[in-house]
Structure formats: structure tokens, C-alpha cells
Design a protein around this motif. Structure first.
Motif, PDB file in Angstrom:
ATOM      1  N   SER A 171      31.806  33.826  27.487  1.00 20.92           N
ATOM      2  CA  SER A 171      31.735  32.982  28.966  1.00 20.92           C
ATOM      3  C   SER A 171      30.993  34.155  30.224  1.00 20.92           C
ATOM      4  O   SER A 171      30.635  35.072  29.784  1.00 20.92           O
ATOM      5  N   GLY A 172      31.595  33.681  30.781  1.00 20.42           N
ATOM      6  CA  GLY A 172      31.369  34.484  32.332  1.00 20.42           C
ATOM      7  C   GLY A 172      29.910  32.883  32.747  1.00 20.42           C
ATOM      8  O   GLY A 172      29.190  32.683  32.318  1.00 20.42           O
ATOM      9  N   ILE A 173      29.464  33.565  34.057  1.00 19.60           N
ATOM     10  CA  ILE A 173      28.554  32.744  34.600  1.00 19.60           C
ATOM     11  C   ILE A 173      27.016  33.090  34.723  1.00 19.60           C
ATOM     12  O   ILE A 173      26.203  33.000  34.664  1.00 19.60           O
ATOM     13  N   VAL A 176      27.309  40.526  33.252  1.00 19.23           N
ATOM     14  CA  VAL A 176      27.961  41.090  34.734  1.00 19.23           C
ATOM     15  C   VAL A 176      27.226  42.843  34.799  1.00 19.23           C
ATOM     16  O   VAL A 176      27.199  43.030  33.491  1.00 19.23           O
ATOM     17  N   GLY A 274      35.896  31.058  31.705  1.00 20.59           N
ATOM     18  CA  GLY A 274      35.947  32.595  32.209  1.00 20.59           C
ATOM     19  C   GLY A 274      34.798  32.158  32.858  1.00 20.59           C
ATOM     20  O   GLY A 274      34.145  32.763  33.936  1.00 20.59           O
ATOM     21  N   TRP A 275      34.397  30.844  33.723  1.00 20.59           N
ATOM     22  CA  TRP A 275      34.212  30.606  34.932  1.00 20.59           C
ATOM     23  C   TRP A 275      34.126  30.183  36.340  1.00 20.59           C
ATOM     24  O   TRP A 275      35.186  29.699  36.273  1.00 20.59           O
ATOM     25  N   PRO A 276      33.698  31.362  37.149  1.00 21.41           N
ATOM     26  CA  PRO A 276      34.274  31.424  38.227  1.00 21.41           C
ATOM     27  C   PRO A 276      34.017  30.150  39.344  1.00 21.41           C
ATOM     28  O   PRO A 276      33.898  30.721  39.872  1.00 21.41           O
TER      29      PRO A 276
ATOM     30  N   GLY B 205      36.825  35.299  41.227  1.00 20.16           N
ATOM     31  CA  GLY B 205      37.430  34.791  39.910  1.00 20.16           C
ATOM     32  C   GLY B 205      36.410  35.170  38.872  1.00 20.16           C
ATOM     33  O   GLY B 205      36.268  34.436  37.692  1.00 20.16           O
ATOM     34  N   ASN B 206      35.647  36.149  38.688  1.00 15.53           N
ATOM     35  CA  ASN B 206      34.696  36.872  37.942  1.00 15.53           C
ATOM     36  C   ASN B 206      34.709  38.520  37.366  1.00 15.53           C
ATOM     37  O   ASN B 206      34.985  38.278  36.306  1.00 15.53           O
ATOM     38  N   PHE B 207      34.449  39.159  38.540  1.00 19.64           N
ATOM     39  CA  PHE B 207      34.149  40.791  38.163  1.00 19.64           C
ATOM     40  C   PHE B 207      34.264  41.521  39.346  1.00 19.64           C
ATOM     41  O   PHE B 207      33.981  41.060  40.081  1.00 19.64           O
ATOM     42  N   ARG B 230      36.788  42.272  33.365  1.00 20.40           N
ATOM     43  CA  ARG B 230      36.360  41.299  33.470  1.00 20.40           C
ATOM     44  C   ARG B 230      37.289  40.090  34.248  1.00 20.40           C
ATOM     45  O   ARG B 230      38.289  40.694  33.517  1.00 20.40           O
ATOM     46  N   PHE B 231      37.939  38.978  34.970  1.00 14.62           N
ATOM     47  CA  PHE B 231      39.272  38.676  34.345  1.00 14.62           C
ATOM     48  C   PHE B 231      38.117  36.214  33.723  1.00 14.62           C
ATOM     49  O   PHE B 231      37.825  35.943  34.201  1.00 14.62           O
ATOM     50  N   ILE B 232      38.920  37.200  32.698  1.00 20.39           N
ATOM     51  CA  ILE B 232      38.717  35.336  31.875  1.00 20.39           C
ATOM     52  C   ILE B 232      40.396  34.577  31.587  1.00 20.39           C
ATOM     53  O   ILE B 232      40.836  35.783  31.265  1.00 20.39           O
ATOM     54  N   THR B 237      39.091  33.510  24.481  1.00 17.51           N
ATOM     55  CA  THR B 237      38.188  33.459  24.824  1.00 17.51           C
ATOM     56  C   THR B 237      37.665  35.130  25.013  1.00 17.51           C
ATOM     57  O   THR B 237      37.019  35.607  24.935  1.00 17.51           O
TER      58      THR B 237
END
Lengths: 332, 537
Positions: A171-173, A176, A274-276, B205-207, B230-232, B237
């Protein structure tokens, strides 16, 4: 020709203004039908609150004002492209939206390229090789991917490609806390983009495949194709020069719809990966009753719909020059 | 798929072997500095200054950035933090704190008594939702010198010394906030504290990224270079992220209990117990005592008998908790406030017979369909597990002839209908009891807390003069032994009256990767400063 197209677009946009205006007004009142307000949500999240606290928040958010005063001040601001302030986030709505719009646009663009590209290819193939095993496989594949819930596809891809094979992050873009820059950073984002973009493409790809196949089958049966064949053109030329251009129009219409829905993003994909993006922002602001933020997203979406529709119309005329832009511009 | 599976088992076996050998060699390992800890939590907080909000995730972030005057050991006894020592006057009405010298804010300015004065009186007491509860009787604060503060109280208030942690009463910088509109001060989301970590970056929306405070007053600490939250949005997930090692720590509520049990089986992941003693969370059902059928004590008791707390604990929450005795949980055992002696027990063998008898006595006879009455249960909008508990309650109450209709609504609607209009029969929720019953438990059943303006108060609208008097006396009593007697009496009275059915003491466990060391070192757990936490490289 080009200047007439530009004039046409401008004309369409000006006609779009009252529509956008009407949407803004309708949204403002519709959204207030939802029970509960932001102060109650904040107090609820806090787990406890005093009367004083609730009063302070309502006053600060302007929720203690009569509705018509809230409305007048909102319209005044929107006319100056000021989308207001999100009290929940303590930030300007515009900055919150613009911070997230990039992630959404990237995801949408990637999935658009994949779904239109693969969809057109598979659809055309299925039509050309009609009544073969290949065509049947493509049709079945498109039905299955159309009918499978996206969140499930997403989770399965995570389980197979992230957990078991370890090829992609879950997940994530971007990674981090990494200090990557330049190309390394771009590659990192691309690496994170693969699974969500592929998942999101599934649905539209199926749609484009089916549209393309139907439209291609129809086109291939038309007289001008027979003429082309009679002229002695090769199959390859017939398909690429004549059939494809005609058959692709419905796909274009659908792609326009897909672009229009871009700002809304895909809540499901953004949530699973978890895509912002903006979809989640809209989703969360609905449940937090963060009305200014929600209205801001709706406002931009309505502009995008009007603009995209105008552009799609123009693109038609490029792909198929026989289509004319109606009205006084027709002979421009 | 089969291939993948067996290949994976092989890897697991290998990993297990190496973990065992590492563990054997690392028993006495000294903490290593450096490294990044990635935590996932949900939902993303709206702000990250907990002096102005008590939202759980706001606190999780802010307790790294801010210090309190005190910290607590696992028995909830006070320990020095920004205050080095303290003295309570014999009449209990003045408390003098000696403050630590040489502490600096993240922006380099010195920390002084003026900051404490300002934080307590102007910020926390006024703006923190629990500020009035924690600091209510404090009438003024004197600052005789830069490192001494004297709290003047209207009356003795024993709970005060339990509510001065960074979670409840964080100390904020006066020079940043004074003369501004606190909630709109940019520092709210770009906070300056004295704590172990400094705010670095927030990608919405991310971290959120926090960095090591090089000038932290606890020398050599914190060990971590960076702390990332982190925010998911999706819980599956988050679980996948933990499984793959992208996430080191998942706080309670981020992963479903059933998934936590699955992850626990993996060789490199474990459950971090403890670290919620000072929060004392209890899960409960609130009954509307102003409306039939729950205006009748016998019907309320019948519900208490009909529900199997052991079943709920074991099968709905997968053992993350233990059956509750009453409003005052065993988390506060250390202070003597808890008791289970002489308290009505509902988990008895013939509990269904008793429930049926009570309902008969209350005049609720079974009708043609076997049902006596029908009620609506408003399920707390906290997720899947709560809905499953609602389904269990529906089945369990049907067995004694109470028909239950489940109602699931979104959060704002739920708060408005149930907490602001009191339009409900039965509703589920959880509440934090805090380190002292006066701070967290009193608000559920104290009649002065029946106030539809304010959610999460005395929703049952329970009003009993005897109970009110006990709460109020316990509030001002200095002698802890006497206070405990009052609390025991309250426990007895409230359980017998059952305006609320206390179901389970919750274990707010975290899921962690085994490379994370010393995660839980205080009764605040992951809501503490995490300055002792380190990562095995």
C-alpha cells in the motif's frame, strides 16, 4: 478549423456556467439534509465533551448562524473561487484538495491508459477473430472482470503479488520516510502504482472490451468495409485505417465519463491500497460532516464534467472528421 | 497456489529457526539507537495537539511530541516527568510541583513555570474535553519562581494526581499560543512540544513523520531516529502491511481481532499486551431507563443475565479482554478502587431461568410467537465486530423472549439520535474509565451528567440520589481508603440496578513485529512517549 474548435469549446463552457451554479446551490442544501453536524462528530470522537466545548465549536464553524446567512456567505466566496475553510482540518479547502489531486490524477491516468489500451486491443481482436476460441476467451474474461468486486480483486493481488511473491508493496504511494529523489523517487512511485492501477483498470477494461467488440463487429459489416475489401486493401489496412477509427467512438464517450468521475476518485481502490487520493478525502469528509470540504470537491467535479464533455465532443471531430460541431460553427 | 504455500512454509520454518537463535543470543541486548518505527493507526486524526482534543488518534500522535507533569507506573502511582518532585499540603488544597531545569521547547526556548500555569489554566482546563474533570477544582496557579508551580484547589481532589500525564494534561508552549485563537493557531498542526519527538511532516491521507528530539531532557533518548504513523483505510491492507513487514506496529482497532489471532501465528509477529491500564477501557450496553421496558430494573437485570459475557469475550473479541464485573474495572486494582466482593453476579448456571422469571415478574408475558416485547438496539458505528456483537445480543435476548431489531447508522446520525436526542432503547459503546473512577466512570451514571447537548455522558439518564451522593463524596475525599469504600458501594449499587450492562474489560493490545523492542513500558503503552522503544537492526 482549430479556431472554430476553440470557439466551440469556449461557447460550451459559457453555457456550462449556469449548470455549475445550479449544482452548487443544490449541493449546498442537499448536503444539509444529512443528520448530525461536525461539532457532534468531533465531540463524539473525543469520547466526551462539555456543553461549553460544543458551543465553542459551533460558533467557530459558523454552525450557529441561520441557514440563509450561511448560504449567502458561501455563494459570495464561491464566486471568487474561494472554497472556504475546513475547520476539521484547520486548513483551506483548496490546499487540502490540491494536495491530493495529484495522487488521484496519476492513478486515474495510469488506469485509463491501461484500460483503454488493453480494452480496445482485446475488443478489436475479439471482433476480428469472431467465433474463435480466442474471442470466446476474451468475452468470458471481460464478463468475469466486470462482475468481480474491485475490493476483492485488490486484496487478491495484494496477497499474491505483495505477500507471497513480494514483487510490489502492499500500500501507499511511495516508500514512507525514504529520502529518494529524482528518477529513483519516480520509480518508487511507479512501483507503488502498479497494483492499484491494474485493479482499477479491471472494471473499465471489461467495459471497453465489450463496447469495442460490439462496435467493431457492427463496423466490419458495413458497406464501406466491403468497398475497401473490393479495392484490394489488406486486412491490416482495413482494420487500422477504416474500421478502428469508426468503431472507437463509443469507447471515447465512455472514456469521457471515466474522466468526469476522476475527482471522485475510487474510494474502494484508494481505501484498499492506502492511496492518498481525493476519493477517500470526500468519503471521510462526508462521515465527518465536513461540509465545506465536501462542497469544494463537488464544485470541482462539476467543473470537470462540463469541461470534459466539451473536450470529448471536439475529440470526436478529430477522430471522425465527418462529425461536425453543431450550430453556427459548423462551417467554420 | 499449492506450490507457493509449501514454499512459504519452508521460508517460515527457516525464519523461525533464525528468530529462535537470535532470541537466545539477545536476552541481555542493550538498546540500539537509530532506525525508523512505522506505526499504523486509524482514523487519521483531524489535529495533532491533544490539549485541544481528546480523540484517541490525536493522543497517540501528540503524546510523542508533548510531555506531562507526571508519568505513572503500572500500578498508576505518579513518577516524575516535567515535574521532578511534588508535595501535597495536609489539607489537600495546595500542591507544589518542582519543575525540571534545563528543559527546552522544540524551537529552542526554555521551558518554565509560566508554561505550566498557562497550559493548565488557559488551555487544558478550558479546551480539553476532559479538562474540567481533571482540573476542575483548581482555582488558581502561582508561579513563585521559574521552576516552581503551586496549584490552589477549592477542595481536596485526589483524582488530580492521576490526570497529569501527557495523555490528559499535556504542557504546551505559552510563547506560541498566548494571545491567539488556539484552535486556529497554525501550531496546532505543526506542534512545538518538549517531548521525545519533533513534528516533521504531515502528508494528509498518507502519513505523519516525527523526528528524534536531539535535545530531549531524558539523556540518550529517544532511541528511534524517526517515528512514522501511516494511515490506511482498509483493515485487510493494514494486516497485509504488518505481515509483509512494511508496518512495525498496528495499534488496537486497526486490525480485526480474528486477523490479529492469525498474524500472531506468524513467526515474526506478536501481540503486545499491556499499556492500557491508565485508560481502563470497558465495553458496555446502555439502556434507556426513561422508557419502557427498561424503566423497570427487573427487565434490565434480565438482560444482564441473558447475555453470556464469556461467550462475547471469547467468540466475538477473540479473547482480547475479560468479562467485566461492573463499572469500575480491575484495571484500577492498584488504587484499591476495584472490588468484585458482594457484587451481583450474572454469570451463574441458571441465569436463563432467572432472566425468564424476572421478565415474568415484570409483567412481560410471552405472546403467541414466544416473544414478550420488542426493542431496538442501536449498534455503535465502530465496525464489523460491533455489528457481530449486535447479532449475538439479538439471538441471546430472543432466547428469553425479547425481540431485538438491530439498527446500524453512520456516526453523525448515531450520535445525534442516541446521544443528543436520547431516542433509543439499547445501545452499545465503550468508555475509558481512566486511572481514577471519578475521572472516567462517574460521568456514565451521575445524574448531573444527563445532558443531551453533550454526547457520551449519562445516556441511560440514570438518576439515583444515593449514587449521586457517593460520587460527589468520593470526589472530594482525601483519604484513598475511604474513597475506595465509596467506590465499592457504587459498584454494588450500580450493578444491582443495571442502568448499564458492563460487558467486557477491553485489552487494547497492539500487533507488533518482533524486531520492535520495549514497546510497552508504561500504563499508556503506545499512547506513551515511546522514548524507550528501539528497533533491532
Amino acid at each position: 478549423m482549430w479556431s472554430s474548435r476553440a470557439r466551440y469549446v469556449l461557447n460550451r463552457l459559457i453555457h456550462g456556467l449556469p449548470i455549475i451554479f445550479a449544482i452548487v446551490i443544490a449541493n449546498f442544501f442537499l448536503i444539509r439534509l444529512a443528520p448530525g453536524d461536525a461539532a457532534q462528530v468531533l465531540a463524539g470522537e473525543a469520547g466526551a465533551a462539555s456543553e461549553e466545548y460544543m458551543r465553542q465549536i459551533r460558533q467557530q464553524f459558523g454552525l450557529d448562524q441561520p441557514l440563509y446567512i450561511q448560504f449567502i456567505s458561501y455563494m459570495k466566496n464561491i464566486l471568487m473561487f474561494d472554497m472556504g475553510y475546513s475547520f476539521r482540518h484547520g486548513r483551506e479547502v483548496s490546499s487540502l484538495i490540491f494536495e491530493r489531486v495529484g495522487a488521484t490524477a496519476l492513478l486515474m491516468f495510469a488506469s485509463m491508459v491501461i484500460s483503454v489500451g488493453v480494452g480496445v486491443l482485446l475488443g478489436a481482436l475479439a471482433a476480428i477473430k469472431d467465433r474463435t476460441i480466442l474471442s470466446n476467451v476474451i468475452v468470458i474474461f471481460s464478463i468475469v472482470s466486470y462482475a468481480t468486486p474491485l475490493f476483492w480483486v485488490g486484496l487478491m493481488l495484494i496477497i499474491v503479488f505483495s505477500i507471497h511473491l513480494g514483487w510490489f508493496p502492499t500500500s501507499g504511494i511511495a516508500t514512507v520516510g525514504s529520502t529518494m529523489t529524482g528518477w529513483q523517487y519516480a520509480l518508487d512511485i511507479a512501483h507503488h502504482l502498479v497494483l492499484p492501477a491494474v485493479t482499477l483498470s479491471f472494471f473499465y477494461m471489461a467495459l471497453y472490451t465489450r463496447l469495442m467488440r460490439a462496435s467493431m463487429l457492427e463496423t466490419l459489416g458495413l458497406d464501406f468495409i466491403k468497398t475497401a475489401r473490393a479495392k484490394g486493401l489488406s486486412d491490416r489496412k482495413i482494420v487500422s485505417r477504416h474500421a478502428l477509427r469508426n468503431a472507437i467512438l463509443p469507447v471515447l464517450t465512455m472514456a469521457g465519463v471515466q474522466v468526469s468521475s476522476m475527482l471522485g476518485g475510487s474510494v474502494i481502490i484508494e481505501s484498499v491500497f492506502g492511496w492518498p487520493g481525493l476519493g477517500l478525502l470526500a468519503f471521510e469528509s462526508l462521515f465527518a460532516r465536513d461540509l465545506n470540504l465536501l462542497l469544494g470537491i463537488f464544485f470541482l467535479s462539476s467543473i470537470l464534467v462540463v469541461v470534459t464533455n466539451a473536450i470529448v465532443d471536439v475529440v470526436y471531430t478529430i477522430v471522425d472528421p465527418r462529425i461536425e460541431l453543431k450550430g453556427k460553427l459548423a462551417h467554420g | 497456489m499449492l506450490l507457493i504455500k509449501s514454499w512459504k512454509n519452508g521460508v517460515r520454518a527457516l525464519a523461525l529457526a533464525s528468530v529462535v537463535s537470535v532470541a537466545a543470543g539477545a536476552v541481555m541486548a542493550a538498546p540500539q539507537g537509530g532506525g525508523t518505527l512505522v506505526v499504523t493507526t486509524t482514523p487519521e486524526p483531524a489535529i495533532i495537539t491533544n490539549a485541544l482534543s481528546s480523540a484517541p488518534t490525536t493522543a497517540e500522535l501528540a503524546t510523542k511530541i508533548f510531555d506531562g507533569l507526571l508519568e505513572y507506573d503500572f500500578d498508576l502511582n505518579p513518577k516524575p516527568s516535567l515535574a521532578e518532585s511534588w508535595e501535597i499540603s495536609p489539607d489537600g488544597k495546595t500542591i507544589t510541583f518542582k519543575l525540571r531545569q534545563g528543559v527546552v521547547w522544540h524551537d529552542g526556548k526554555p521551558f518554565t513555570s509560566a508554561d505550566v500555569q498557562f497550559s493548565l489554566m488557559k488551555v487544558v482546563k478550558e479546551y480539553h474535553p476532559r479538562g474540567k474533570g481533571n482540573l476542575g477544582p483548581v482555582t488558581s496557579i502561582d508561579a513563585p519562581d521559574a521552576h516552581t508551580v503551586v496549584l490552589n484547589l477549592a477542595h481536596p481532589y485526589a483524582p488530580l494526581m492521576k490526570g497529569l500525564s501527557s495523555l490528559e494534561t499535556p504542557i504546551v508552549p505559552k510563547h506560541v499560543y498566548e494571545g491567539t485563537d488556539f484552535r486556529n493557531n497554525p501550531a496546532v498542526n505543526n506542534p512545538i512540544g518538549t517531548g521525545p519527538f519533533k513534528f516533521a511532516k504531515w502528508e494528509k491521507g498518507n502519513f505523519i513523520e516525527l523526528q528524534r528530539n536531539e535535545k530531549y531532557w531524558r539523556e540518550g533518548k529517544p532511541y528511534l531516529d524517526r517515528l512514522i504513523f501511516r494511515f490506511i483505510a482498509d483493515s485487510s491492507t493494514r494486516a497485509a502491511g504488518v505481515e509483509r513487514g512494511e508496518i512495525d506496529v498496528a495499534t488496537f482497532g486497526t486490525i480485526n481481532p480474528v486477523e490479529m489471532r492469525r498474524l500472531e501465528e506468524l513467526p515474526n509477529i506478536s501481540i503486545a499486551k499491556g499499556g492500557y491500564e491508565a485508560i481502563a477501557p470497558v465495553m458496555m450496553l446502555e439502556l434507556n431507563t426513561k422508557r419502557a421496558p427498561f424503566d423497570d430494573k427487573r427487565v434490565r437485570q434480565a438482560v444482564a443475565y441473558a447475555l453470556d459475557r464469556n461467550f462475547i469475550t471469547k467468540n466475538i473479541w477473540y479473547g482480547f479482554g475479560k468479562p467485566a464485573v461492573g463499572p469500575i474495572s480491575s484495571f484500577v486494582k492498584g488504587s484499591g478502587a476495584f472490588t468484585d466482593q458482594g457484587i451481583l453476579k450474572f454469570d451463574v448456571k441458571d441465569r436463563l431461568d432467572i432472566a425468564n422469571r424476572l421478565l415474568d415478574e415484570a409483567g412481560l408475558k410471552r405472546g403467541a410467537n414466544g416473544m414478550r416485547t420488542k426493542i431496538v438496539h442501536d449498534v455503535a458505528p465502530f465496525g464489523e465486530d460491533w455489528r457481530r456483537m449486535g447479532e449475538y445480543i439479538k439471538q441471546a435476548l430472543a432466547r428469553v423472549g425479547i425481540e431485538v431489531e438491530l439498527r446500524n447508522r453512520d456516526y453523525p446520525t448515531f450520535v445525534r439520535e442516541v446521544h443528543n436526542k436520547y431516542d433509543f432503547d439499547m445501545t452499545s459503546t465503550w468508555s475509558i474509565g481512566m486511572a481514577d473512577p471519578t475521572l472516567g466512570v462517574q460521568r456514565q451514571t451521575w445524574s448531573k451528567n444527563i445532558n443531551p447537548e453533550v454526547p457520551f455522558g449519562n445516556v441511560s439518564q440514570y438518576s439515583n440520589p444515593e449514587v449521586d451522593k457517593l460520587w460527589e463524596t468520593a470526589q472530594t475525599e482525601k483519604d484513598q481508603a475511604k474513597r475506595s469504600q465509596y467506590f465499592h458501594k457504587l459498584q454494588e449499587l450500580l450493578v444491582a440496578d443495571s442502568p448499564v450492562i458492563w460487558l467486557m474489560e477491553m485489552d487494547l493490545v497492539a500487533v507488533q513485529n518482533d524486531k520492535v523492542q520495549d514497546l510497552i513500558t508504561s500504563p499508556l503503552g503506545v499512547r506513551g512517549g515511546l522514548y524507550d522503544t528501539w528497533v533491532k537492526q
